[in-house]
Design a protein around this motif. Structure first.
Motif, short mmCIF file in Angstrom:
data_model
loop_
_atom_site.label_atom_id
_atom_site.label_comp_id
_atom_site.label_asym_id
_atom_site.label_seq_id
_atom_site.Cartn_x
_atom_site.Cartn_y
_atom_site.Cartn_z
N ARG A 61 40.76 -24.83 -24.94
CA ARG A 61 41.31 -23.58 -24.36
C ARG A 61 40.54 -23.19 -23.09
O ARG A 61 41.15 -22.84 -22.09
CB ARG A 61 41.26 -22.45 -25.38
N GLU A 65 41.82 -23.05 -19.15
CA GLU A 65 41.63 -21.85 -18.31
C GLU A 65 40.88 -22.19 -17.02
O GLU A 65 41.17 -21.62 -15.97
CB GLU A 65 40.91 -20.74 -19.09
N ARG A 82 49.69 -24.43 -23.62
CA ARG A 82 50.74 -23.61 -24.25
C ARG A 82 51.48 -22.79 -23.21
O ARG A 82 52.68 -22.59 -23.30
CB ARG A 82 50.13 -22.70 -25.30
#
Length: 129
Positions: A61, A65, A82
């Protein structure tokens, strides 16, 4: 896996890129023993190229980012992204790194509700052969 870059990155335009064009990029990657990093290292070594991972990140994740905010580029499985806003996924022209995930399910008994839900989610996210 595809190369993930910020949508304003110079490599975000073409649908494909050669590995040699990535020599000066700042890469984010997982720890050296993560399968995605090993796959990328093998693909570059097979082409006689080196890749410098400047930012070692231990969760996908955060890596996504970093790409989204233009801090680094990274090899990402499309399932890691996602929300594609701010991220362009570019194919590697030849010998792209390959990351495969396998799910095993028993054939001789029924799955519990949680396992069945996890299997259904995994199957909905990927193309099955």
């Amino acid at each position: 896996m595809a190369l993930g870059v910020h949508t304003e990155h110079p490599l975000a335009g073409p649908p494909e890129v050669e590995r040699a064009a990535l020599a000066d990029e700042t890469f984010a990657g997982g720890p050296s023993n993560w399968a995605t990093r090993v796959a990328a290292a093998r693909a570059f070594a097979a082409a006689g190229l080196e890749r410098r991972v400047a930012l070692e990140i231990n969760d996908t994740r955060t890596m996504v980012e970093f790409v989204r905010h233009g801090v680094a580029v990274a090899f990402l499985a499309p399932s890691f992204v996602r929300d594609p806003e701010g991220i362009a996924l570019i194919s590697i022209r030849d010998h792209a790194p390959v990351f495969e995930t396998f799910v095993a399910a028993p054939s001789a008994r029924r799955l519990g509700a949680a396992a069945a839900a996890l299997l259904a989610l995994a199957q909905s996210r990927v193309a099955t052969p």
